[in-house]
Scaffold this active site. Structure first.
Site, PDB file in Angstrom:
ATOM      1  N   SER A  30      48.806  43.273   2.261  1.00 36.38           N
ATOM      2  CA  SER A  30      47.353  43.023   2.298  1.00 36.38           C
ATOM      3  C   SER A  30      47.111  41.485   1.907  1.00 36.38           C
ATOM      4  O   SER A  30      46.287  41.025   2.140  1.00 36.38           O
ATOM      5  CB  SER A  30      46.509  43.907   1.575  1.00 36.38           C
ATOM      6  OG  SER A  30      46.465  45.251   2.583  1.00 36.38           O
ATOM      7  N   LYS A  37      38.311  38.852  -3.606  1.00 40.00           N
ATOM      8  CA  LYS A  37      38.279  40.032  -2.799  1.00 40.00           C
ATOM      9  C   LYS A  37      37.440  40.846  -3.323  1.00 40.00           C
ATOM     10  O   LYS A  37      37.410  41.309  -4.580  1.00 40.00           O
ATOM     11  CB  LYS A  37      39.759  40.647  -2.802  1.00 40.00           C
ATOM     12  CG  LYS A  37      39.751  41.710  -1.650  1.00 40.00           C
ATOM     13  CD  LYS A  37      41.294  42.083  -1.524  1.00 40.00           C
ATOM     14  CE  LYS A  37      41.557  43.251  -0.406  1.00 40.00           C
ATOM     15  NZ  LYS A  37      42.874  43.586  -0.531  1.00 40.00           N
ATOM     16  N   SER A  52      44.628  43.651   4.283  1.00 41.17           N
ATOM     17  CA  SER A  52      43.224  43.852   3.999  1.00 41.17           C
ATOM     18  C   SER A  52      42.466  42.812   3.444  1.00 41.17           C
ATOM     19  O   SER A  52      41.289  42.886   3.549  1.00 41.17           O
ATOM     20  CB  SER A  52      43.033  45.204   3.278  1.00 41.17           C
ATOM     21  OG  SER A  52      43.642  44.940   1.785  1.00 41.17           O
TER      22      SER A  52
END
Ligand SMILES: *[C@@H]1O[C@H](CO)[C@@H](O)[C@H](O)[C@H]1NC(C)=O
Ligand SMILES: *[C@@H]1O[C@H](CO)[C@@H](O)[C@H](O)[C@H]1NC(C)=O
Ligand SMILES: *[C@@H]1O[C@H](CO)[C@@H](O)[C@H](O)[C@H]1NC(C)=O
Ligand SMILES: *[C@@H]1O[C@H](CO)[C@@H](O)[C@H](O)[C@H]1NC(C)=O
Ligand SMILES: *[C@@H]1O[C@H](CO)[C@@H](O)[C@H](O)[C@H]1NC(C)=O
Ligand SMILES: *[C@@H]1O[C@H](CO)[C@@H](O)[C@H](O)[C@H]1NC(C)=O
Ligand SMILES: *[C@@H]1O[C@H](CO)[C@@H](O)[C@H](O)[C@H]1NC(C)=O
Ligand SMILES: *[C@@H]1O[C@H](CO)[C@@H](O)[C@H](O)[C@H]1NC(C)=O
Length: 552
Positions: free
Chosen positions: A229, A130, A205
């Protein structure tokens, strides 16, 4: 000679398990999720590699037993990113591909040829991060144009551990701007799509990681989880994802959101792979003082995954507590009905396997209520982000949240994120506000309340759908109906696993993934992984998306 030694080392390092565990690894775990790929299994004499649904074991089998080079393996994943991310289905999941990925692959090939070299647990495993994980060799944007070009001098400690285990960091993935919401829209890249239904979001997310791992752009990836997330993209992409107990994995070098609620962890296509990556990531670093809580708690999670997969009798008498309030009763809504249908089927499967299904009937675990009364992100974000920016080792284009908000580069098509960021600059929203202390002590109470719910019925795990409706369509204002906050507030560990799929539709040819979640007591990751691996074996629910299935 060197090759003989490599094979020998491989057996010592990776198969230093009982011989029956080894059989399971080779006969079963290697095959989990790969039954379709097998018909296209790489032909050893041509030394090519089919990366679709590849696992740690299948990558290493190709490397160690079939003479496939790491360069070939890494290139095969880069080819998929090239073919599917910015053309074709245009998943739009990748912010940066690593320009050094093939160089690293060559280095690993070279090392493997050296006699006496002992490959790490993730040797040559293509891994996507990420883009809020600091990396010395690629910028780290948090998805925001306000941090475009930000270049850390050093890796986050979790990234150091991942590289030290031999993984090849292949790319950095899109995320919802600063990880603030669950749609996976960022000012740097825009909206990431769900590979199972290109009209839906991939959750968030960590949705860029989720879409990428689902589409076999990498074998596995990392996420961060402040509310949902890691587990939301896990659920929306038919994956396995782990939110570890608060403190098990150091968060230093991660673009922060909340001191109390942030956690970081793995996403993968199998429990074994997620467990292996968790074992690599777990560890203390003084840059995150909370990580001191994890010292002495680390276990060999991968071996528990093997143990679970070969012991379906572990369900006999397993006490599973369904958290009733986390299941939506409004089944007239088809988006809810589809989830409940899958969830009910998993309950029937667990029950058939011998589990005792119990019910946690605590109405105060309602997510809207918990969020309104306990969530502390708004009080912590500015302090945490300012600390991160002001202690930056490297080059960063902004020094404070106030500066970022005044530059106004951050908001694209998502009203919630902008409002949250502006709210976080309001002086009242700080860590000396009495309301903040009220919430922190409320969270302490909630942790005890959860412990009580476990104790009263002697539960092994709590169980619920991660999202009580299907992952929302692109264009929705928020990612509604997610249940991740219970673990996020209390710091309890939770693992998301594929539960099944909704009915197919025109836009979702095999249906939309529905994920289920097991939550445990603090530092019971080993047990959770064991149960999840058995569940995976029992249900075999993971499917690859068709939008990226063609060989490239
Ligand atoms: C593997 O490749 C070789 C050489 O191209 C070919 O002769 C052989 O038939 C292939 N085997 C399979 C199973 O496709
Ligand atoms: C910044 O990182 C570099 C590269 O690792 C290191 O040599 C240097 O000591 C670090 N500086 C600070 C202030 O930590
Ligand atoms: C831990 O670090 C935070 C900042 O990230 C700081 O506010 C807190 O005082 C520290 N706690 C201890 C016990 O050192
Ligand atoms: C399988 O799991 C059960 C229940 O947890 C346990 O009692 C048993 O010892 C396990 N069997 C093996 C072979 O590990
Ligand atoms: C799931 O099971 C519950 C409890 O038995 C039932 O009330 C509900 O209608 C079921 N939902 C579906 C979609 O099967
Ligand atoms: C921002 O603050 C306003 C005023 O307190 C509040 O109504 C709104 O819900 C907040 N929005 C976010 C996303 O925090
Ligand atoms: C923090 O909020 C309190 C109100 O609760 C306020 O009195 C104080 O001035 C604020 N501190 C800062 C640094 O803005
Ligand atoms: C349950 O689903 C209904 C229908 O979509 C929705 O209006 C309601 O907000 C949902 N409840 C929760 C707690 O998510």
């Amino acid at each position: 000679m060197a090759r003989a030694c490599i094979l020998y080392c491989w057996f010592i390092v990776c198969f230093a398990l009982s011989s029956s565990a080894r059989d399971v690894l080779e006969d079963d775990l290697y095959l989990v999720g790969t039954s379709i790929a097998l018909s296209n299994a790489p032909n050893s004499t041509t030394a090519s590699f089919d990366p679709r649904e590849a696992t740690i074991a299948s990558v290493q089998h190709a490397l160690f037993h079939q003479g496939v080079s790491c360069r070939t393996i890494v290139q095969s994943f880069l080819d998929r990113i090239e073919a599917y991310d910015k053309q074709g289905p245009y998943l739009n999941a990748v912010i940066t591909t690593n320009p050094n990925a093939l160089t690293y692959a060559d280095e690993l090939d070279q090392k493997l040829a050296e006699s006496g070299f002992v490959p790490g647990a993730l040797h040559c495993v293509p891994t996507i991060l990420k883009d809020n994980y600091d990396t010395f060799d690629m910028p780290t944007t948090g998805g925001s144009l306000s941090l475009k070009g930000a270049q850390p001098a050093v890796d986050a400690s979790a990234v150091q551990r991942i590289r030290a285990a031999g993984a090849v960091i292949i790319a950095k993935a899109n995320l919802h701007e600063f990880a603030i919401s669950g749609l996976t829209i960022s000012s740097v890249l825009g909206q990431t799509k769900n590979p199972y239904d290109l009209t839906r979001t991939p959750g968030g997310s960590s949705g860029g990681t989720g879409a990428s791992v689902a589409a076999s752009f990498a074998v596995m990836g990392t996420g961060t989880d402040t509310v949902n997330s890691i587990r939301s993209p896990t659920s929306a992409n038919s994956l396995v994802g782990i939110r570890p107990t608060r403190g098990l994995v150091s968060r230093d070098g991660i673009v922060p959101l909340s001191y109390t609620q942030d956690a970081i962890g793995p996403l993968a296509r199998t429990v074994f792979d997620a467990a292996t990556l968790l074992g690599v990531m777990a560890g203390y670093n003084p840059g995150d003082n909370v990580s001191a809580l994890g010292v002495g708690q680390y276990q060999d999670y991968a071996s528990y995954a093997l143990q679970g997969a070969r012991n379906l009798s572990l369900f006999q008498g397993l006490r599973v507590g369904v958290v009733d309030i986390l299941v939506n009763q409004t089944e007239s809504d088809p988006e809810v009905y589809q989830v409940n249908k899958v969830f009910n089927a998993t309950l029937a499967t667990l029950n058939q396997a011998g589990a005792t299904i119990l019910h946690v009937t605590d109405p105060t675990l309602d997510i809207t209520h918990l969020s309104a009364v306990f969530d502390v992100q708004i009080y912590e974000f500015r302090t945490e982000l300012d600390n991160y920016l002001q202690n930056y080792n490297g080059t960063v284009p902004a020094n404070s949240l106030d500066e970022i908000v005044s530059q106004n580069l951050y908001e694209k098509g998502d009203a919630y994120t902008g409002a949250f960021m502006r709210n976080a600059t309001v002086p009242l929203n700080n860590e000396t506000n009495p309301e903040y202390f009220t919430r922190r002590s409320g969270i302490d109470g909630l942790r005890t309340q959860l412990a009580l719910r476990f104790a009263e019925q002697n539960l092994d795990v709590m169980f619920y759908p991660h999202q009580s409706r299907l992952v929302v369509p692109i264009g929705s204002p928020t990612q509604s109906g997610r249940n991740g906050l219970v673990a996020a507030l209390t710091g309890l560990p939770a693992i998301g696993v594929p539960g099944g799929f909704s009915e197919p539709t025109d836009t979702a040819p095999i249906g939309v993934p529905v994920g289920v979640e097991f939550m445990g007591r603090p530092f019971t990751e080993a047990r959770l992984v064991e149960i999840a691996a058995a569940f995976e074996r029992l249900t075999r629910a993971r499917r690859a998306p068709l939008s990226t299935w063609e060989i490239v």
